[in-house]
Design a protein around this motif. Structure first.
Motif, PDB file in Angstrom:
ATOM      1  N   PHE A 188       0.852  -1.018  -0.041  1.00 55.83           N
ATOM      2  CA  PHE A 188       0.008  -0.111   0.043  1.00 55.83           C
ATOM      3  C   PHE A 188       0.722   1.158   0.129  1.00 55.83           C
ATOM      4  CE2 PHE A 188      -2.649   3.232   1.617  1.00 55.83           C
ATOM      5  CZ  PHE A 188      -4.096   3.155   1.190  1.00 55.83           C
ATOM      6  N   GLU A 189       1.979   1.401   0.950  1.00 56.13           N
ATOM      7  CA  GLU A 189       2.761   2.445   0.957  1.00 56.13           C
ATOM      8  C   GLU A 189       3.634   2.435  -0.457  1.00 56.13           C
ATOM      9  OE1 GLU A 189       6.776   4.086   3.038  1.00 56.13           O
ATOM     10  OE2 GLU A 189       6.044   2.138   3.737  1.00 56.13           O
ATOM     11  N   LEU A 190       4.050   1.477  -1.008  1.00 59.09           N
ATOM     12  CA  LEU A 190       4.920   1.657  -2.265  1.00 59.09           C
ATOM     13  C   LEU A 190       3.973   2.136  -3.428  1.00 59.09           C
ATOM     14  CD1 LEU A 190       7.062  -1.790  -2.228  1.00 59.09           C
ATOM     15  CD2 LEU A 190       7.875   0.665  -2.471  1.00 59.09           C
ATOM     16  N   LEU A 191       2.848   1.619  -3.535  1.00 55.27           N
ATOM     17  CA  LEU A 191       2.007   1.985  -4.791  1.00 55.27           C
ATOM     18  C   LEU A 191       1.412   3.499  -4.444  1.00 55.27           C
ATOM     19  CD1 LEU A 191      -0.131  -1.214  -5.816  1.00 55.27           C
ATOM     20  CD2 LEU A 191       2.183  -0.448  -6.299  1.00 55.27           C
ATOM     21  N   SER A 192       1.005   3.837  -3.182  1.00 50.42           N
ATOM     22  CA  SER A 192       0.566   5.311  -2.741  1.00 50.42           C
ATOM     23  C   SER A 192       1.653   5.992  -3.326  1.00 50.42           C
ATOM     24  CB  SER A 192       0.045   5.225  -1.747  1.00 50.42           C
ATOM     25  OG  SER A 192       0.914   5.001  -0.796  1.00 50.42           O
ATOM     26  N   ARG A 193       3.079   5.681  -2.916  1.00 50.66           N
ATOM     27  CA  ARG A 193       4.217   6.619  -2.903  1.00 50.66           C
ATOM     28  C   ARG A 193       4.429   6.691  -4.511  1.00 50.66           C
ATOM     29  NH1 ARG A 193       7.700   8.562   0.356  1.00 50.66           N
ATOM     30  NH2 ARG A 193       6.743   6.838   2.138  1.00 50.66           N
ATOM     31  N   ASP A 244       3.109  14.050  -9.668  1.00 51.43           N
ATOM     32  CA  ASP A 244       4.078  15.250  -9.588  1.00 51.43           C
ATOM     33  C   ASP A 244       4.763  15.579 -10.937  1.00 51.43           C
ATOM     34  OD1 ASP A 244       2.759  16.067  -7.202  1.00 51.43           O
ATOM     35  OD2 ASP A 244       4.628  15.082  -6.098  1.00 51.43           O
ATOM     36  N   THR A 245       5.461  14.230 -11.298  1.00 53.36           N
ATOM     37  CA  THR A 245       6.340  14.386 -12.459  1.00 53.36           C
ATOM     38  C   THR A 245       5.724  13.935 -13.713  1.00 53.36           C
ATOM     39  OG1 THR A 245       7.210  12.217 -11.782  1.00 53.36           O
ATOM     40  CG2 THR A 245       8.161  14.002 -10.733  1.00 53.36           C
ATOM     41  N   LYS A 246       4.795  13.216 -13.787  1.00 55.63           N
ATOM     42  CA  LYS A 246       4.133  12.679 -14.988  1.00 55.63           C
ATOM     43  C   LYS A 246       4.830  11.775 -15.482  1.00 55.63           C
ATOM     44  CE  LYS A 246       1.447  16.629 -14.752  1.00 55.63           C
ATOM     45  NZ  LYS A 246       0.284  16.291 -13.873  1.00 55.63           N
ATOM     46  N   ALA A 247       5.617  10.787 -14.749  1.00 58.66           N
ATOM     47  CA  ALA A 247       6.049   9.782 -14.996  1.00 58.66           C
ATOM     48  C   ALA A 247       6.401   8.814 -13.894  1.00 58.66           C
ATOM     49  CB  ALA A 247       7.682  10.053 -15.675  1.00 58.66           C
ATOM     50  N   LEU A 248       6.289   7.540 -14.086  1.00 61.10           N
ATOM     51  CA  LEU A 248       6.661   6.796 -13.165  1.00 61.10           C
ATOM     52  C   LEU A 248       8.169   6.634 -12.876  1.00 61.10           C
ATOM     53  CD1 LEU A 248       5.186   4.336 -11.239  1.00 61.10           C
ATOM     54  CD2 LEU A 248       6.189   2.691 -12.867  1.00 61.10           C
ATOM     55  N   PRO A 249       8.565   6.692 -11.569  1.00 60.08           N
ATOM     56  CA  PRO A 249      10.053   6.832 -11.151  1.00 60.08           C
ATOM     57  C   PRO A 249      10.873   5.585 -11.596  1.00 60.08           C
ATOM     58  CG  PRO A 249       8.616   6.318  -9.110  1.00 60.08           C
ATOM     59  CD  PRO A 249       7.847   6.644 -10.243  1.00 60.08           C
ATOM     60  N   GLN A 250      12.020   5.960 -12.060  1.00 58.67           N
ATOM     61  CA  GLN A 250      12.972   4.804 -12.647  1.00 58.67           C
ATOM     62  C   GLN A 250      13.277   3.894 -11.421  1.00 58.67           C
ATOM     63  OE1 GLN A 250      13.884   3.744 -15.804  1.00 58.67           O
ATOM     64  NE2 GLN A 250      12.576   5.366 -16.315  1.00 58.67           N
ATOM     65  N   ALA A 251      13.370   4.581 -10.332  1.00 57.20           N
ATOM     66  CA  ALA A 251      13.571   3.880  -9.050  1.00 57.20           C
ATOM     67  C   ALA A 251      12.847   4.677  -7.909  1.00 57.20           C
ATOM     68  CB  ALA A 251      15.096   3.847  -8.728  1.00 57.20           C
ATOM     69  N   LEU A 252      12.633   3.608  -6.741  1.00 56.14           N
ATOM     70  CA  LEU A 252      11.796   4.408  -5.954  1.00 56.14           C
ATOM     71  C   LEU A 252      12.463   3.858  -4.527  1.00 56.14           C
ATOM     72  CD1 LEU A 252       8.990   5.994  -5.320  1.00 56.14           C
ATOM     73  CD2 LEU A 252       7.982   3.914  -5.013  1.00 56.14           C
ATOM     74  N   ALA A 253      12.973   4.865  -3.661  1.00 51.97           N
ATOM     75  CA  ALA A 253      13.514   4.757  -2.313  1.00 51.97           C
ATOM     76  C   ALA A 253      12.326   4.923  -1.293  1.00 51.97           C
ATOM     77  CB  ALA A 253      14.741   5.550  -2.112  1.00 51.97           C
ATOM     78  N   VAL A 254      12.265   4.050  -0.481  1.00 49.89           N
ATOM     79  CA  VAL A 254      11.112   4.046   0.528  1.00 49.89           C
ATOM     80  C   VAL A 254      11.479   3.599   1.809  1.00 49.89           C
ATOM     81  CG1 VAL A 254       9.258   3.801  -1.272  1.00 49.89           C
ATOM     82  CG2 VAL A 254      10.111   1.988   0.147  1.00 49.89           C
ATOM     83  N   GLN A 255      11.028   4.238   2.874  1.00 50.66           N
ATOM     84  CA  GLN A 255      11.043   3.892   4.274  1.00 50.66           C
ATOM     85  C   GLN A 255      10.006   3.036   4.584  1.00 50.66           C
ATOM     86  OE1 GLN A 255      13.218   4.656   6.623  1.00 50.66           O
ATOM     87  NE2 GLN A 255      14.358   6.174   5.487  1.00 50.66           N
ATOM     88  N   GLN A 302      -9.321  -2.547  -1.023  1.00 50.74           N
ATOM     89  CA  GLN A 302      -9.979  -2.270  -2.302  1.00 50.74           C
ATOM     90  C   GLN A 302      -9.031  -1.065  -2.732  1.00 50.74           C
ATOM     91  OE1 GLN A 302     -14.043  -1.734  -0.874  1.00 50.74           O
ATOM     92  NE2 GLN A 302     -14.118  -3.912  -0.800  1.00 50.74           N
ATOM     93  N   LEU A 303      -8.806  -0.019  -1.806  1.00 51.96           N
ATOM     94  CA  LEU A 303      -7.989   1.069  -2.372  1.00 51.96           C
ATOM     95  C   LEU A 303      -6.401   0.469  -2.710  1.00 51.96           C
ATOM     96  CD1 LEU A 303      -8.324   3.523   0.573  1.00 51.96           C
ATOM     97  CD2 LEU A 303      -9.402   3.720  -1.893  1.00 51.96           C
ATOM     98  N   LEU A 304      -5.888  -0.287  -2.350  1.00 52.22           N
ATOM     99  CA  LEU A 304      -4.680  -1.169  -2.775  1.00 52.22           C
ATOM    100  C   LEU A 304      -4.861  -1.643  -4.235  1.00 52.22           C
ATOM    101  CD1 LEU A 304      -1.764  -2.234  -2.432  1.00 52.22           C
ATOM    102  CD2 LEU A 304      -2.672  -3.925  -1.141  1.00 52.22           C
ATOM    103  N   VAL A 305      -6.133  -2.444  -4.339  1.00 50.51           N
ATOM    104  CA  VAL A 305      -6.261  -2.945  -5.633  1.00 50.51           C
ATOM    105  C   VAL A 305      -6.789  -1.928  -6.791  1.00 50.51           C
ATOM    106  CG1 VAL A 305      -8.118  -4.392  -6.969  1.00 50.51           C
ATOM    107  CG2 VAL A 305      -7.229  -5.267  -4.629  1.00 50.51           C
ATOM    108  N   ALA A 306      -7.296  -0.725  -6.391  1.00 51.91           N
ATOM    109  CA  ALA A 306      -7.352   0.180  -7.150  1.00 51.91           C
ATOM    110  C   ALA A 306      -6.242   1.029  -7.520  1.00 51.91           C
ATOM    111  CB  ALA A 306      -8.565   1.374  -6.600  1.00 51.91           C
TER     112      ALA A 306
END
Length: 337
Positions: A75-80, A87-98, A161-165
């Motif tokens: 859920f955190e990964l997809l929402s981030r 914001d950037t109009k593109a999916l990030p090439q890499a995603l660093a998350v906590q 259901q939000l995660l699936v959306a």
């Protein structure tokens, strides 16, 4: 002794503050954008197939190691990812998350679908608008997901259901190269435990990016039969004599050559179709004495251009006082072909 005790107490206070500022439960992990897409597609596909979320996910990180994450982490990964994408109009090439020890909401039957097989259309605008709030809730002290969300448009979805959306939105957008106005999702049941890690679905490491092999066109250029084999200016005195009169320019291309453009300084002499061989007759008596530059430009089958530049010297006698064509009374054809 008292001073030593004071220092020891101060150090303990500093260590305590650092520990409070950096919880041991949080660790920064980095995933490639292609892995995030795989995660979204896996969740969307499994939800359609089974009407429930997978138990957990084993995902390759950027460093090559595998990590098992829960549905709360997903859920955190997809929402981030959606927040960054918005914001950037593109999916990030890499995603660093906590990745925190995120807790999901307690199972509450009143929010669950009455039967399997129910579907619902979720608007893209709603997901993009509210994803930052869902992420902020996950990052707030306590690190707990929302139990359900009431949209202003009048419908309500659980965290599952939000995660699936979000997964369906990313899945459809990456397949069609744009966000869709709405996505249809199954109204899945929430997991009994959001911290389940047993029997994870294994996401294979994405294949390395394809390295496109581009075959560059090449050109062979000659002046009066003297081949200019080196790309770049030709230095006078290294096998290229001064020219006077008619200069025969021969050009032959190899590789994916669709057009050849011949230019003298900034003026185009002629454009040829195909790789050739091509011939152009240049009357040097129309040029000033001294160094002249020709550019031969190859255009490949994708309209990409490759320029080859050469220099040659003209000696008609205007500056040098020496006119070989006039002295030997050789006729010169003044009209190029």
């Amino acid at each position: 002794m008292v001073q030593v005790m004071r220092i020891a107490v101060l150090l303990l206070l500093i260590i305590g503050l650092l520990s409070a500022a950096t919880p041991a439960s949080a660790q920064e992990l980095s995933f490639r954008g292609s892995v995030i897409i795989q995660l979204a597609r896996t969740i969307a596909a499994e939800a359609r197939r089974t009407n429930q979320l997978p138990p957990a996910y084993q995902m390759p990180m950027e460093n090559g190691h595998n990590m098992v994450i829960t549905n709360a982490n997903a859920f955190e990964l997809l929402s981030r990812a959606i927040v960054v994408w918005k914001d950037t109009k593109a999916l990030p090439q890499a995603l660093a998350v906590q990745i925190h020890d995120l807790a999901g909401p307690a199972f509450d039957p009143q929010y669950e679908p009455k039967r399997d097989g129910l579907t619902f259309a979720v608007h893209y605008a709603d997901i993009g608008l509210y994803a930052p709030f869902w992420l902020a809730k996950a990052e707030a002290p306590g690190h707990k997901l929302i139990s359900a969300w009431n949209f202003e448009s009048g419908y309500r979805l659980t965290a599952a259901q939000l995660l699936v959306a979000m997964a369906a939105l990313i899945d459809e957008a990456t397949k069609k190269n744009e966000f869709q106005p709405a996505v249809v999702i199954p109204l899945v049941r929430s997991p009994k435990s959001w911290l389940e890690t047993g029997k994870p679905i294994v996401l294979a490491a994405p294949p390395p990016p394809k390295v496109e092999v581009v075959i560059m066109p090449s050109l062979t250029v000659s002046l009066n039969g003297i081949e200019l084999a080196d790309r770049g200016p030709i230095v006078l005195g290294k096998g290229l004599p001064p020219f006077c009169g008619l200069i025969r320019i021969d050009v032959t291309g190899t590789g994916p050559v669709s057009k050849v453009r011949l230019m003298l300084k900034n003026a185009e002499l002629k454009t040829f179709d195909g790789a050739g061989p091509h011939t152009y007759l240049l009357n040097s008596l129309t040029l000033d004495d001294g160094v002249q530059t020709i550019s031969v430009i190859a255009v490949d089958d994708r309209e990409k251009t490759y320029a080859y530049i050469y220099s040659f010297t003209v000696m008609n006698g205007r500056a040098s006082g020496f006119t070989p064509a006039e002295r030997e009374e050789r006729p010169v054809d003044a009209a190029p072909a």
